[in-house]
Design an enzyme around this catalytic site. Structure first.
Site, PDB file in Angstrom:
ATOM      1  N   CYS A 159       0.937  -1.130  -0.042  1.00 48.19           N
ATOM      2  CA  CYS A 159      -0.124  -0.134  -0.041  1.00 48.19           C
ATOM      3  C   CYS A 159       1.019   1.183  -0.048  1.00 48.19           C
ATOM      4  CB  CYS A 159      -0.970   0.122   1.023  1.00 48.19           C
ATOM      5  SG  CYS A 159      -1.856   1.646   1.292  1.00 48.19           S
ATOM      6  N   CYS A 162      -0.475   4.309   2.168  1.00 53.13           N
ATOM      7  CA  CYS A 162      -0.437   3.863   3.575  1.00 53.13           C
ATOM      8  C   CYS A 162       1.077   4.077   3.850  1.00 53.13           C
ATOM      9  CB  CYS A 162      -0.833   2.495   3.905  1.00 53.13           C
ATOM     10  SG  CYS A 162      -2.126   1.730   3.224  1.00 53.13           S
ATOM     11  N   ASP A 163       1.948   3.603   3.191  1.00 54.76           N
ATOM     12  CA  ASP A 163       3.458   3.311   3.719  1.00 54.76           C
ATOM     13  C   ASP A 163       4.472   4.144   2.880  1.00 54.76           C
ATOM     14  OD1 ASP A 163       2.550   1.517   5.388  1.00 54.76           O
ATOM     15  OD2 ASP A 163       2.997  -0.108   3.927  1.00 54.76           O
TER      16      ASP A 163
END
Ligand code: NAP
Length: 332
Positions: A159, A162-163
């Site tokens: 992701c 997300c990261d």
């Protein structure tokens, strides 16, 4: 006696919420069962959505929230639980539970109602419904190469939105050539010093508009006909071992992060044996959402279809509810 819903919807991504909005407007007694903390499904981790009509460039998280707000405004009922299986009350009753037998008899007595009552068996509670829409979505596929599992969370991610922030001014590699990979690479190029895109063929599968945006980015290098073979490091990712399939040449890329975007796998395992699936595990259903089991429907990424997009997932939800209404009215 335990209440019987007209409809239980499993999943609260665009398909599930789209179905919930239509079901509520059709005045069906509806429950949405969701297992995640937040509604929205995969959309929540999409940085930007630029192909949902009327909302150009909206953030995925914001769009997910809008779907949920819409459902809340209509008063949709939600339950946080993890579905384990669906079975007809009749088959579950093989053990001889009187209460369920009563339900069946009562349903059979009502001529306008289909006789089958489904039990949606969850971790916390079992709930009853006359019809079920499976909108359980899909999850990221794995590469299944050495080092992938070991370094997940230590440089390997599924992701980018997300990261990605952990890789500011660093070097990353994105694996894949679909919409997901192209979107991830475009997103990472804003943060990272350098982004490699590793694709196993010599042309992308992803949308032409995304390809164009990617190719214009100066800090992106595309490695065609190339596959990852191993992810190497000590405490965290340091090297990605790659192979050029055309030349046979092997190389070690110094990278801090590897973003895997090689497609999705349907969240359908728990329904195996309950409804028909294709060999890849997608639930066999047409645009109307009907599966091979009357009263059980499938919508969104979990069903067999050509185009898995937010808009087609929402549309599936609407189509499924039309089918559910016909089914509950005994029209099939
Ligand atoms: P996808 O379209 O299935 O693409 C997967 C990519 O990974 C393909 O390029 C594939 O290569 C490659 N790949 C598969 N297995 C691999 C392996 N073992 N090693 C190396 N490469 C591998 O998956 P996706 O990009 O996650 O998209 C999934 C669905 O969601 C699609 O329908 C997509 O259109 C949709 N989506 C939509 C949006 C949007 O609307 N904004 C955003 C993201 C995703 P080949 O090309 O050679 O098969």
């Amino acid at each position: 006696m335990e209440q019987i819903y007209d409809l239980i919807i499993i999943g609260s991504g665009p398909a599930g919420l789209g179905a919930a909005i239509y079901a509520k407007r059709a005045e069906l007694k509806t429950l949405v069962i969701e297992r995640e903390m937040m509604s929205g499904g995969q959309v929540l981790t999409t940085y930007e959505v630029d192909n949902y009509a009327g909302l150009p460039g909206i953030g995925g998280f914001d769009l997910g929230m809008k779907f949920r707000e819409h459902a809340d405004k209509l008063g949709v009922e939600f339950a946080k639980d993890t579905v384990q299986k669906i079975e007809s009350a009749e088959s579950a009753d093989a053990s001889g539970k009187e209460e369920e037998q009563e339900l069946l008899t009562a349903a059979e007595a009502g001529a306008e109602r289909p006789p089958v009552i489904y039990q949606v068996v969850c971790k916390k509670e079992t709930r009853l419904a006359r019809a079920v829409i499976i909108a359980s979505g899909a999850h990221h596929r794995k590469l299944e190469i050495l080092g992938e599992a070991e370094f997940t969370g230590k440089g390997v991610s599924y992701c980018a939105t997300c990261d990605g922030a952990f890789f500011r001014k660093k070097t990353t590699a994105v694996i894949g050539g679909g919409d997901g990979a192209l979107e991830d690479a475009i997103f990472l190029a804003r943060l990272c010093e350098k982004v490699y895109v590793i694709h196993r063929r010599d042309e992308f599968r992803g949308a032409k508009s995304l390809q164009k945006r990617l190719m214009e980015l100066p800090n992106v290098e595309i490695l065609w006909d190339t596959v990852p073979e191993e992810i190497v490091g000590t405490d965290k990712v340091e090297t990605l071992r790659i192979l050029n399939k055309k030349t046979g040449e092997k190389n070690d890329l110094a990278v801090d992060g590897v973003f895997v975007a090689v497609g999705i796998t349907p969240n359908s395992e728990i329904f195996r044996g309950s409804v028909e699936m294709d060999p890849a595990g997608y639930i066999a259903a047409g645009e109307d959402g009907r599966t091979n089991v009357p009263g059980i429907f499938a919508a969104g990424d979990v069903r067999t279809k050509a185009l898995r997009q937010i808009v087609t997932a929402v549309a599936d939800g609407a189509n499924c509810v039309a089918s559910v209404e016909a089914y509950l009215n005994g029209q099939n």
